[in-house]
Design a protein around this motif. Structure first.
Motif, PDB file in Angstrom:
ATOM      1  N   ARG A   1      -6.908  -9.769   5.877  1.00 15.82           N
ATOM      2  CA  ARG A   1      -6.638 -11.062   5.401  1.00 15.82           C
ATOM      3  C   ARG A   1      -6.046 -10.840   3.647  1.00 15.82           C
ATOM      4  O   ARG A   1      -5.664 -11.660   3.259  1.00 15.82           O
ATOM      5  CB  ARG A   1      -7.742 -11.908   5.238  1.00 15.82           C
ATOM      6  N   ARG A   2      -6.465  -9.636   3.186  1.00 17.86           N
ATOM      7  CA  ARG A   2      -6.147  -9.429   1.809  1.00 17.86           C
ATOM      8  C   ARG A   2      -4.615  -9.503   1.740  1.00 17.86           C
ATOM      9  O   ARG A   2      -4.166  -9.823   0.677  1.00 17.86           O
ATOM     10  CB  ARG A   2      -6.790  -8.028   1.222  1.00 17.86           C
TER      11      ARG A   2
ATOM     12  N   GLU B   1      -8.185  -4.044   3.284  1.00 18.56           N
ATOM     13  CA  GLU B   1      -7.508  -2.917   3.397  1.00 18.56           C
ATOM     14  C   GLU B   1      -7.407  -2.341   1.823  1.00 18.56           C
ATOM     15  O   GLU B   1      -6.857  -3.131   1.084  1.00 18.56           O
ATOM     16  CB  GLU B   1      -6.184  -2.632   4.141  1.00 18.56           C
ATOM     17  N   GLU B   2      -8.010  -1.108   1.654  1.00 21.65           N
ATOM     18  CA  GLU B   2      -7.757  -0.760   0.051  1.00 21.65           C
ATOM     19  C   GLU B   2      -6.356  -0.174   0.017  1.00 21.65           C
ATOM     20  O   GLU B   2      -5.863   0.407   0.720  1.00 21.65           O
ATOM     21  CB  GLU B   2      -9.064   0.193  -0.131  1.00 21.65           C
TER      22      GLU B   2
ATOM     23  N   ASP C   1       0.906  -1.330   0.036  1.00 21.18           N
ATOM     24  CA  ASP C   1      -0.034  -0.185  -0.009  1.00 21.18           C
ATOM     25  C   ASP C   1       0.820   1.312   0.035  1.00 21.18           C
ATOM     26  O   ASP C   1       1.318   1.803   1.143  1.00 21.18           O
ATOM     27  CB  ASP C   1      -0.857  -0.107   1.115  1.00 21.18           C
ATOM     28  N   HIS C   2       1.119   1.801  -1.272  1.00 22.47           N
ATOM     29  CA  HIS C   2       1.931   3.189  -1.215  1.00 22.47           C
ATOM     30  C   HIS C   2       0.979   4.043  -1.253  1.00 22.47           C
ATOM     31  O   HIS C   2       0.214   4.281  -2.134  1.00 22.47           O
ATOM     32  CB  HIS C   2       2.804   3.102  -2.568  1.00 22.47           C
ATOM     33  N   PRO C   3       1.130   4.987  -0.189  1.00 22.11           N
ATOM     34  CA  PRO C   3       0.321   6.103  -0.144  1.00 22.11           C
ATOM     35  C   PRO C   3       0.500   7.236  -1.293  1.00 22.11           C
ATOM     36  O   PRO C   3      -0.344   8.005  -1.754  1.00 22.11           O
ATOM     37  CB  PRO C   3       0.561   7.004   1.180  1.00 22.11           C
TER      38      PRO C   3
ATOM     39  N   TYR D   1       3.107  -3.229   3.967  1.00 24.05           N
ATOM     40  CA  TYR D   1       1.904  -4.118   4.107  1.00 24.05           C
ATOM     41  C   TYR D   1       1.159  -3.519   5.579  1.00 24.05           C
ATOM     42  O   TYR D   1       1.708  -3.249   6.230  1.00 24.05           O
ATOM     43  CB  TYR D   1       2.390  -5.675   4.238  1.00 24.05           C
ATOM     44  N   GLY D   2      -0.046  -4.253   5.464  1.00 24.28           N
ATOM     45  CA  GLY D   2      -0.584  -4.175   6.426  1.00 24.28           C
ATOM     46  C   GLY D   2      -0.642  -5.223   7.575  1.00 24.28           C
ATOM     47  O   GLY D   2       0.090  -6.132   7.433  1.00 24.28           O
TER      48      GLY D   2
END
Ligand code: NAD
Length: 328
Positions: free
Chosen positions: A148-149, A285-286, A127-129, A142-143
């Motif tokens: 779970r994604r 998480e999107e 997830d690069h903001p 990563y989250g």
């Protein structure tokens, strides 16, 4: 010189398009697929050919993988659990299939000295903001494991680590393709893929359901461009390296819904549904933006996508229309 190519996941969306391209170029193709998310419909026109062989088995079976890898000259490893919905619903199954399946394929490619292309994913970047282009050496963000994604991203990252490790330690001849969103005819909307989902809703005059606020952006690459890239990488002879494959034409998902609706001539409503209502609490998480740098693959094999998003949407809409008409 064309010889025998094994495609794991050969009855899938990308695998079936790759099979067609390889057959066109004179390859004999073996497709290994358990037909879980793939289908016989994807292989219409191929199964009756003498130079195409479908083996309905799992990539988790060492005996089957061993025999097929031994028989073939090159291996395209595409079999995996794919699709956000499936991954959120079955993270254990995802991890097992994507890691153990790859382990099997890489083991026998190493043992029998066969060149292998591993299909990885842009999910590996996490997830690069920021809105920067993602180059192959970008950091991974990563989250938590409770979301779970990330099981999918982690499974693909382990695949990459393993391929690179066997290259270094055991001389495996491998190349890794990090695919960004790939779309086109035959992609199923059943497991959460956005374009087939929107197209099918628009044609059926049902609401187009946008998850979140619709401001998240994506780039979509036509599958014909993607498989040309996969074959180009295989033929390049480059080993132990990874390359992005994807389009740089960005669109916000809310805007995509409007574009699909207009192109399909539909009067469907566009609705916005919070993630929590679609996926179990905290499991999703999107990612907000994801645009590939394609400098590396351009320099290595001169690859760039050729089809625009408008052409892709026209293609998918025409395919879905003919499918609905045939079924009627
Ligand atoms: P797909 O679901 O159509 O293809 C996957 C295929 O693997 C299916 O045919 C499925 O039946 C098969 N499969 C699953 N488990 C198996 C098992 N245990 N044994 C044998 N076969 C099995 O999806 P796709 O979009 O064609 O994806 C192909 C590859 O590309 C995957 O590795 C995926 O991770 C990667 N990828 C796809 C995209 C995309 O946008 N479509 C993006 C990034 C990466």
């Amino acid at each position: 010189m064309p010889g025998k190519a094994l495609i794991t996941g050969g009855a899938g969306f990308i695998g079936s398009h790759l099979a067609e391209l390889l057959l066109e170029q004179g390859w004999e193709v073996y497709a290994l697929d358990d037909v879980s998310t793939g289908s016989m419909e994807n292989l219409a026109g191929l199964t009756e050919r003498d130079d195409f062989h479908l083996v309905v088995e799992s990539v988790l079976s060492p005996a089957v993988v061993s025999e097929l890898v031994h028989k073939c000259d090159v291996v395209y490893h595409l079999a995996a659990v794919v699709g956000v919905q499936l991954i959120v619903e079955q993270p254990g199954h995802t991890l097992l299939t994507n890691i153990q399946g790859t382990e099997n394929v890489l083991e026998y490619c190493t043992k029998f000295g066969k060149r292998v292309l591993v299909a990885s994913s842009s999910e590996v970047y996490g997830d690069h903001p920021e809105e920067q282009l993602l180059a192959e050496d970008a950091r991974r963000i990563y989250g938590p494991t409770t979301a779970r994604r990330w099981a999918y991203a982690d499974s693909k990252a382990i695949d990459e680590f393993l391929a690179l490790a066997w290259h270094e330690e055991r001389g495996l001849d491998c190349i890794i393709a990090r695919l960004f969103n790939t779309v086109g005819p035959r992609q199923s909307g059943q497991y959460g893929m956005v374009i087939p989902r929107f197209v099918s809703s628009a044609l059926g005059e049902r609401p187009l359901e946008v998850h979140g606020d619709g401001m998240q952006t994506r780039c979509f690459c036509h599958v014909s461009d993607t498989v040309r890239g996969l074959m180009g990488l295989m033929d390049s002879g480059v080993s132990g390296a990874l390359f992005n494959i994807g389009s740089q034409e960005r669109i916000a998902i809310g805007e995509l819904a409007k574009r699909v609706r207009a192109k399909a001539g539909s009067s469907s409503e566009i609705t916005f549904v919070p993630y929590e209502d679609v996926f179990p609490h905290g499991s999703m998480e999107e990612m907000f933006h994801r645009v590939p740098s394609i400098e590396k693959i351009g320099a290595a094999i001169g690859w760039a996508p050729t089809k625009t998003l408008d052409e892709i949407l026209d293609d998918v809409i025409a395919f879905e229309r003919s499918r609905v008409e045939t079924a009627a």
